[in-house]
Design a protein around this motif. Structure first.
Motif, PDB file in Angstrom:
ATOM      1  N   LYS A   8      32.917  75.151  45.546  1.00 45.70           N
ATOM      2  CA  LYS A   8      32.360  75.420  44.231  1.00 45.70           C
ATOM      3  C   LYS A   8      33.182  74.634  43.212  1.00 45.70           C
ATOM      4  O   LYS A   8      34.397  74.554  43.303  1.00 45.70           O
ATOM      5  N   THR A   9      32.468  74.038  42.260  1.00 47.45           N
ATOM      6  CA  THR A   9      33.208  73.322  41.225  1.00 47.45           C
ATOM      7  C   THR A   9      33.394  74.226  40.021  1.00 47.45           C
ATOM      8  O   THR A   9      32.442  74.844  39.549  1.00 47.45           O
ATOM      9  N   ILE A  10      34.594  74.325  39.535  1.00 49.02           N
ATOM     10  CA  ILE A  10      34.833  75.058  38.298  1.00 49.02           C
ATOM     11  C   ILE A  10      35.597  74.146  37.347  1.00 49.02           C
ATOM     12  O   ILE A  10      36.072  73.093  37.734  1.00 49.02           O
ATOM     13  N   TRP A  11      35.681  74.552  36.110  1.00 45.99           N
ATOM     14  CA  TRP A  11      36.414  73.750  35.119  1.00 45.99           C
ATOM     15  C   TRP A  11      37.622  74.541  34.662  1.00 45.99           C
ATOM     16  O   TRP A  11      37.515  75.714  34.348  1.00 45.99           O
ATOM     17  N   GLU A  12      38.773  73.873  34.669  1.00 44.11           N
ATOM     18  CA  GLU A  12      40.007  74.573  34.307  1.00 44.11           C
ATOM     19  C   GLU A  12      40.670  73.911  33.108  1.00 44.11           C
ATOM     20  O   GLU A  12      40.701  72.684  32.990  1.00 44.11           O
ATOM     21  N   CYS A  13      41.176  74.740  32.206  1.00 46.46           N
ATOM     22  CA  CYS A  13      41.874  74.214  31.031  1.00 46.46           C
ATOM     23  C   CYS A  13      43.272  73.788  31.469  1.00 46.46           C
ATOM     24  O   CYS A  13      43.997  74.563  32.076  1.00 46.46           O
ATOM     25  N   SER A  14      43.644  72.520  31.168  1.00 49.75           N
ATOM     26  CA  SER A  14      44.934  72.021  31.652  1.00 49.75           C
ATOM     27  C   SER A  14      46.108  72.605  30.876  1.00 49.75           C
ATOM     28  O   SER A  14      47.241  72.549  31.322  1.00 49.75           O
ATOM     29  N   LYS A  22      31.375  75.870  33.351  1.00 50.52           N
ATOM     30  CA  LYS A  22      30.869  74.626  32.764  1.00 50.52           C
ATOM     31  C   LYS A  22      31.973  73.936  31.988  1.00 50.52           C
ATOM     32  O   LYS A  22      32.931  74.571  31.542  1.00 50.52           O
ATOM     33  N   TRP A  23      31.768  72.633  31.753  1.00 55.78           N
ATOM     34  CA  TRP A  23      32.724  71.908  30.928  1.00 55.78           C
ATOM     35  C   TRP A  23      32.584  72.386  29.489  1.00 55.78           C
ATOM     36  O   TRP A  23      31.501  72.806  29.057  1.00 55.78           O
ATOM     37  N   GLY A  24      33.638  72.348  28.727  1.00 54.01           N
ATOM     38  CA  GLY A  24      33.561  72.691  27.314  1.00 54.01           C
ATOM     39  C   GLY A  24      34.474  71.791  26.515  1.00 54.01           C
ATOM     40  O   GLY A  24      35.462  71.277  27.028  1.00 54.01           O
ATOM     41  N   CYS A  30      42.715  79.240  24.573  1.00 51.64           N
ATOM     42  CA  CYS A  30      43.894  78.754  23.829  1.00 51.64           C
ATOM     43  C   CYS A  30      43.522  77.758  22.745  1.00 51.64           C
ATOM     44  O   CYS A  30      44.393  77.187  22.093  1.00 51.64           O
ATOM     45  N   SER A  31      42.241  77.492  22.566  1.00 48.40           N
ATOM     46  CA  SER A  31      41.708  76.624  21.504  1.00 48.40           C
ATOM     47  C   SER A  31      42.128  75.156  21.606  1.00 48.40           C
ATOM     48  O   SER A  31      41.941  74.410  20.666  1.00 48.40           O
ATOM     49  N   SER A  32      42.720  74.715  22.750  1.00 45.59           N
ATOM     50  CA  SER A  32      43.052  73.291  22.784  1.00 45.59           C
ATOM     51  C   SER A  32      41.788  72.483  23.072  1.00 45.59           C
ATOM     52  O   SER A  32      40.853  72.965  23.698  1.00 45.59           O
ATOM     53  N   TRP A  33      41.794  71.236  22.578  1.00 39.55           N
ATOM     54  CA  TRP A  33      40.623  70.374  22.684  1.00 39.55           C
ATOM     55  C   TRP A  33      40.689  69.466  23.879  1.00 39.55           C
ATOM     56  O   TRP A  33      41.750  68.988  24.247  1.00 39.55           O
ATOM     57  N   ASN A  34      39.526  69.190  24.438  1.00 43.29           N
ATOM     58  CA  ASN A  34      39.381  68.207  25.508  1.00 43.29           C
ATOM     59  C   ASN A  34      40.353  68.446  26.672  1.00 43.29           C
ATOM     60  O   ASN A  34      40.937  67.515  27.201  1.00 43.29           O
ATOM     61  N   SER A  35      40.552  69.707  27.003  1.00 38.57           N
ATOM     62  CA  SER A  35      41.563  70.020  28.006  1.00 38.57           C
ATOM     63  C   SER A  35      40.961  70.413  29.352  1.00 38.57           C
ATOM     64  O   SER A  35      41.679  70.671  30.303  1.00 38.57           O
ATOM     65  N   PHE A  36      39.617  70.470  29.434  1.00 44.83           N
ATOM     66  CA  PHE A  36      39.016  70.918  30.697  1.00 44.83           C
ATOM     67  C   PHE A  36      38.943  69.802  31.717  1.00 44.83           C
ATOM     68  O   PHE A  36      38.587  68.673  31.379  1.00 44.83           O
ATOM     69  N   PHE A  37      39.315  70.091  32.939  1.00 47.35           N
ATOM     70  CA  PHE A  37      39.082  69.138  34.007  1.00 47.35           C
ATOM     71  C   PHE A  37      38.458  69.846  35.202  1.00 47.35           C
ATOM     72  O   PHE A  37      38.585  71.050  35.374  1.00 47.35           O
ATOM     73  N   GLU A  38      37.761  69.020  36.007  1.00 45.71           N
ATOM     74  CA  GLU A  38      37.004  69.570  37.115  1.00 45.71           C
ATOM     75  C   GLU A  38      37.952  69.974  38.244  1.00 45.71           C
ATOM     76  O   GLU A  38      38.910  69.279  38.555  1.00 45.71           O
ATOM     77  N   LYS A  39      37.676  71.109  38.832  1.00 44.40           N
ATOM     78  CA  LYS A  39      38.535  71.572  39.913  1.00 44.40           C
ATOM     79  C   LYS A  39      37.648  72.105  41.033  1.00 44.40           C
ATOM     80  O   LYS A  39      36.619  72.710  40.763  1.00 44.40           O
ATOM     81  N   ILE A  40      38.043  71.851  42.250  1.00 43.15           N
ATOM     82  CA  ILE A  40      37.260  72.399  43.365  1.00 43.15           C
ATOM     83  C   ILE A  40      37.855  73.750  43.724  1.00 43.15           C
ATOM     84  O   ILE A  40      39.061  73.863  43.944  1.00 43.15           O
TER      85      ILE A  40
END
Ligand code: TYD
Ligand code: MG
Length: 457
Positions: A8-14, A22-24, A30-40
């Motif tokens: 399953k693919t999930i998105w995790e905030c780095s 889903k990506w966001g 934590c309100s940080s921007w552009n921090s999501f990356f795809e994780k299996i």
């Protein structure tokens, strides 16, 4: 060994580790921007590379034998010290650096040194063909029959070969080019790199195979992915240096089995890398002792004191905007030192072109070389010089005062070892200087930039 069911693919905030499906653009947590990356998210039924179950039940701390903790020697004395007295068997080491710096060369040389100790080495060459690697091997004279080269990028095939060959040492060149076929992201993506590194960790720990991963750094200095690998591996070594000059620095930035912040220095030659055991000697080799504008300084590289030469050239400028150029040091630092010279020592240099460089291509960040830079400029400007065989140490403050520096003793010892006779240092450091040191070298303490400039004649 790997039983695939469904990943399953999930998105995790780095930054905070928050996960969502889903990506966001920004993280809800934590309100940080552009921090999501795809994780299996690996489902329960997917097994990782099956590791031997060493210590799979809790053991009493006192029953664990330290003798089983073996160290392997690399045949490079300083590199062994960098690892903390040889490489701990079964450790996972990351060597990171810019393309072309010499990572493949270093690891092929290490392969050869291990092979000569009768250790079996498997070198995964994903970036280059077998011919290319063989060509390099002939340059550095690596021909032991214990080295196996395998040109492959698919992790499943690599894993099979590791199982068959059972090497003592595994080298992965590079982690960014390999891929696990069951993960859809492309090679080099964060997901691939993280999953692969975790697999290699299991291989290293489970089988006791000492594993080296080569990682390229991006322009921003990251190893692909926001340094995701660094948490997983035991040792991180950064390989640094300018491609033009032959010097290379291997710096330990993380080490679970030894010191950090130490360095080993190498020189790239026609026949591979040579370790330099006495860097001060190399950096001062071509020095003309009585040239105005050149001053010897002492800089700490990790825990080592190294003597380097600072060179300055001051010339009257033909333009209304004079040139200020430096290499090997910080431009802002130069601006500050020029302002001190102008305001506090009343040197008329505002219309002059100023060039400053560190001989040998070293990059020095620490402020302890301030006074040497200032004196080099003053020396070139006034066409006077320090007595030959003088080393200069000291940080310069905004009002021209000379501030104390750290590790004064190591610095002085290196100066004595290299045969220097005089040392200019901050008065504030004087209380740390023992009588036995004073017998070996003339100590000239200074309080202000003017004090130091008075020593020029
Ligand atoms: P390489 O190890 O391929 O760098 P990396 O793996 O970090 O990308 O080598 C880099 C450079 O070193 C290359 O331009 C050729 C040079 N080189 C030498 O000068 N002498 C040698 O003996 C070898 C093998 C390479
Ligand atoms: Mg390479």
């Amino acid at each position: 060994m790997v039983e695939m069911v469904k990943n399953k693919t999930i998105w995790e905030c780095s930054s905070c580790g928050f996960t969502q499906s889903k990506w966001g653009g920004s993280c809800l947590n934590c309100s940080s921007w552009n921090s999501f990356f795809e994780k299996i998210q690996i489902s329960e039924k997917v097994k990782r590379f099956e590791a031997k179950k060493v210590g799979s039940i809790p053991m009493r701390l006192k029953d664990i034998e330290i003798s089983s903790f073996k160290r392997l020697e690399t045949n490079f004395a300083h590199l062994d010290r960098l690892f903390g007295g040889g490489i701990a068997k079964g450790s996972l080491v990351l060597i990171a650096g810019n393309p072309g710096i010499g990572k493949s060369t270093l690891l092929l040389q290490l392969s050869n040194n291990f092979a000569l100790q009768n250790l079996k080495v498997l070198y995964i060459s994903g970036e280059e063909s077998l011919e290319q690697t063989t060509l390099r091997a002939s340059r550095i004279n690596a021909s032991s029959e214990n080295i196996f080269i395998y040109s492959e990028t698919n992790f499943s095939s690599i894993k099979l070969q590791i199982d068959q060959l059972k090497p003592d040492i595994l080298i992965v060149d590079s982690i960014q080019i390999l891929y696990k076929p069951e993960i859809s992201s492309s090679p080099g993506s964060i997901v691939q790199v993280r999953e692969l590194t975790t697999e290699f960790m299991h291989i290293a720990k489970g089988y006791g195979i000492t594993t080296f991963l080569i990682g390229h750094v991006t322009k921003t200095g990251d190893i692909a992915g926001p340094r995701v690998l660094e948490h997983i591996v035991d040792v991180v070594l950064d390989f640094e240096g300018e491609k033009q000059n032959g010097f290379r620095l291997l710096r330990s930035v993380k080490n679970r089995f030894g010191p950090t912040d130490d360095i080993a220095i190498f020189q790239m030659t026609e026949k591979g890398l040579n370790e330099i055991s006495n860097p001060s000697k190399i950096f001062l080799e071509k020095r003309d002792k009585n040239l105005p504008g050149t001053i010897v300084a002492s800089a700490m590289e990790g825990i080592r004191a190294i003597l380097i030469e600072v060179q300055a050239l001051i010339a009257s400028s033909g333009f209304s905007m004079p040139t200020r150029k430096c290499s090997g040091l910080d431009q802002n630092r130069l601006a500050l030192l020029l302002a001190v010279l102008e305001k506090k020592v009343r040197f008329q240099i505002k219309d002059m072109d100023v060039f400053v460089s560190i001989a040998g291509g070293m990059k020095i960040k620490e402020p302890a070389i301030d006074l040497a830079i200032l004196l080099a400029i003053a020396s070139s400007f006034s066409n006077r010089n320090l007595p030959s065989n003088t080393v200069v140490i000291g940080e310069v403050g905004l009002s021209g005062e000379i501030r104390s520096v750290t590790r004064i003793e190591s610095r002085i010892k290196e100066a004595i070892n290299m045969g220097f006779e005089n040392i200019i240092l901050p008065k504030q450091n004087l209380k740390e200087i023992t009588d036995s040191i004073k017998q070996k070298i003339n100590v000239w303490p200074v309080d202000t930039a003017e004090d130091a400039i008075d020593k020029l004649s």
